[in-house]
Design a protein around this motif. Structure first.
Motif, PDB file in Angstrom:
ATOM      1  N   PRO A  59       0.811  -1.226   0.000  1.00 45.04           N
ATOM      2  CA  PRO A  59       0.000   0.000   0.000  1.00 45.04           C
ATOM      3  C   PRO A  59       0.847   1.280   0.000  1.00 45.04           C
ATOM      4  O   PRO A  59       0.485   2.268  -0.647  1.00 45.04           O
ATOM      5  N   PHE A  60       1.975   1.249   0.685  1.00 44.08           N
ATOM      6  CA  PHE A  60       2.856   2.420   0.717  1.00 44.08           C
ATOM      7  C   PHE A  60       3.447   2.685  -0.668  1.00 44.08           C
ATOM      8  O   PHE A  60       3.499   3.826  -1.127  1.00 44.08           O
ATOM      9  N   LEU A  61       3.871   1.625  -1.309  1.00 49.98           N
ATOM     10  CA  LEU A  61       4.440   1.762  -2.647  1.00 49.98           C
ATOM     11  C   LEU A  61       3.372   2.175  -3.664  1.00 49.98           C
ATOM     12  O   LEU A  61       3.659   2.936  -4.589  1.00 49.98           O
ATOM     13  N   LEU A 101      11.843  -8.117   6.574  1.00 44.84           N
ATOM     14  CA  LEU A 101      11.133  -7.112   7.388  1.00 44.84           C
ATOM     15  C   LEU A 101      11.992  -5.860   7.580  1.00 44.84           C
ATOM     16  O   LEU A 101      11.467  -4.742   7.600  1.00 44.84           O
ATOM     17  N   LEU A 102      13.306  -6.036   7.730  1.00 45.62           N
ATOM     18  CA  LEU A 102      14.206  -4.873   7.815  1.00 45.62           C
ATOM     19  C   LEU A 102      14.170  -4.065   6.519  1.00 45.62           C
ATOM     20  O   LEU A 102      14.095  -2.833   6.544  1.00 45.62           O
ATOM     21  N   ILE A 103      14.208  -4.748   5.406  1.00 45.69           N
ATOM     22  CA  ILE A 103      14.125  -4.069   4.116  1.00 45.69           C
ATOM     23  C   ILE A 103      12.762  -3.391   3.962  1.00 45.69           C
ATOM     24  O   ILE A 103      12.670  -2.274   3.436  1.00 45.69           O
ATOM     25  N   ASP A 104      11.708  -4.045   4.449  1.00 45.42           N
ATOM     26  CA  ASP A 104      10.370  -3.434   4.420  1.00 45.42           C
ATOM     27  C   ASP A 104      10.346  -2.134   5.206  1.00 45.42           C
ATOM     28  O   ASP A 104       9.746  -1.144   4.766  1.00 45.42           O
ATOM     29  N   GLY A 105      10.953  -2.163   6.385  1.00 43.23           N
ATOM     30  CA  GLY A 105      11.004  -0.946   7.197  1.00 43.23           C
ATOM     31  C   GLY A 105      11.684   0.185   6.451  1.00 43.23           C
ATOM     32  O   GLY A 105      11.202   1.324   6.440  1.00 43.23           O
ATOM     33  N   TRP A 117       9.807   3.560   5.186  1.00 40.85           N
ATOM     34  CA  TRP A 117      10.364   4.851   5.615  1.00 40.85           C
ATOM     35  C   TRP A 117      10.687   5.716   4.401  1.00 40.85           C
ATOM     36  O   TRP A 117      10.364   6.907   4.369  1.00 40.85           O
ATOM     37  N   THR A 118      11.306   5.115   3.401  1.00 40.60           N
ATOM     38  CA  THR A 118      11.649   5.866   2.189  1.00 40.60           C
ATOM     39  C   THR A 118      10.384   6.339   1.469  1.00 40.60           C
ATOM     40  O   THR A 118      10.314   7.501   1.035  1.00 40.60           O
ATOM     41  N   ALA A 119       9.387   5.487   1.366  1.00 43.75           N
ATOM     42  CA  ALA A 119       8.149   5.857   0.676  1.00 43.75           C
ATOM     43  C   ALA A 119       7.397   6.963   1.406  1.00 43.75           C
ATOM     44  O   ALA A 119       6.832   7.865   0.771  1.00 43.75           O
TER      45      ALA A 119
END
Length: 163
Positions: A12-14, A149-153, A157-159
């Motif tokens: 959803p963020f992307l 999950l770390l990459i998701d975070g 954050w970037t999005a």
């Protein structure tokens, strides 16, 4: 469940950042519905007692999807080996009537104890039966899920900071 979350939560963020044609709200609804169905499917319980082996699911799940099954020990004639499409080995209970085969639950905690009870109750030799997945496979899956999950975070954050 954590792998499902790791694979779906960033979507959803992307979608919002990239102005995707699918609304983030629709993605959130789909993620929640998928989570509920996955929880139901993964809530399989294997119950053993003096008379039978039984595989059950939550009531709300079995009303619409998998019903589960029950088989008395005296009905079990044999365990038949079959290979999976991925090259794994699974076993099916065959009844005396041979009308239907029932998959031996293989992804359960205490699999060795389950197999021992099956052998005691049916008299069928189970020395060659091994679990489909080894514990180290689940550990690898957990490590990669945590990494994801770390990459998701970082992705979320970037999005959210680019908006």
């Amino acid at each position: 469940m954590s792998l499902y979350i790791a694979l779906t939560i960033p979507l959803p963020f992307l979608a919002k950042v990239t102005s995707a044609p699918v609304s983030p709200l629709i993605l959130w609804v789909g993620i929640v519905i998928g989570f509920i169905f996955l929880y139901g499917a993964l809530s399989e319980r294997v119950l053993l007692d003096q008379e039978k082996i039984q595989v059950t699911y939550p009531r709300w799940f079995s009303l619409f999807f998998r019903k589960g099954w029950s088989l008395s020990w005296s009905e079990i004639k044999d365990l038949k080996l079959r290979t999976t499409g991925q090259g794994g080995l699974v076993y099916y209970f065959v009844t005396h009537g041979a009308d239907q085969a029932y998959l031996l639950p293989m992804r359960v905690a205490g699999f060795a104890r389950l197999v021992k009870i099956v052998e005691e109750k049916t008299g069928i030799g189970t020395t060659d039966i091994r679990p489909l997945s080894q514990p180290w496979m689940y550990l690898i899956l957990l490590v990669f899920t945590l990494f994801l999950l770390l990459i998701d975070g970082w992705t979320i954050w970037t999005a959210t900071t680019q908006i």
